[in-house]
Motif scaffolding. Structure first.
Motif, mmCIF file in Angstrom:
data_model
loop_
_atom_site.group_PDB
_atom_site.id
_atom_site.type_symbol
_atom_site.label_atom_id
_atom_site.label_comp_id
_atom_site.label_asym_id
_atom_site.label_seq_id
_atom_site.Cartn_x
_atom_site.Cartn_y
_atom_site.Cartn_z
ATOM 1 N N GLU A 1 23.623 52.835 38.759
ATOM 2 C CA GLU A 1 23.906 51.633 38.312
ATOM 3 C C GLU A 1 24.130 50.877 39.528
ATOM 4 N N ALA B 1 24.751 46.443 40.661
ATOM 5 C CA ALA B 1 24.795 44.971 40.053
ATOM 6 C C ALA B 1 23.736 44.154 41.015
ATOM 7 N N LYS C 1 22.463 39.941 41.203
ATOM 8 C CA LYS C 1 22.754 38.548 40.729
ATOM 9 C C LYS C 1 21.444 38.007 40.550
ATOM 10 N N ARG D 1 17.498 44.790 28.967
ATOM 11 C CA ARG D 1 17.786 45.655 29.886
ATOM 12 C C ARG D 1 16.530 46.674 30.447
#
Length: 67
Positions: A29, A31, A33, A50
């Motif tokens: 996983e 993150a 932007k 997702r």
């Protein structure tokens, strides 16, 4: 297993530590932007946005390596 046992089950990614799941599946996983409009475009098409976004990124990776 009983129906009750099955009802209690959770997906492996929720039941085990993230590092263990990543090692076993090759998934990790991160993150990102992203513009809100990009997320909104996927989210408007359904709850599985997702997964569809991940599929789009995987396809982009395949195309990049094929070029």
């Amino acid at each position: 297993m009983t129906d009750r046992d099955i009802a209690k089950m959770r997906p492996a990614r929720e039941a085990m530590p993230a590092a263990t799941y990543a090692r076993l599946t090759g998934a990790s996983e991160v993150a990102l932007k992203l513009p809100a409009s990009t997320i909104q475009a996927f989210a408007e098409e359904g709850e599985d946005w997702r997964e569809r976004m991940a599929d789009a990124l995987i396809e982009a990776e395949r195309k990049k390596h094929a070029a």
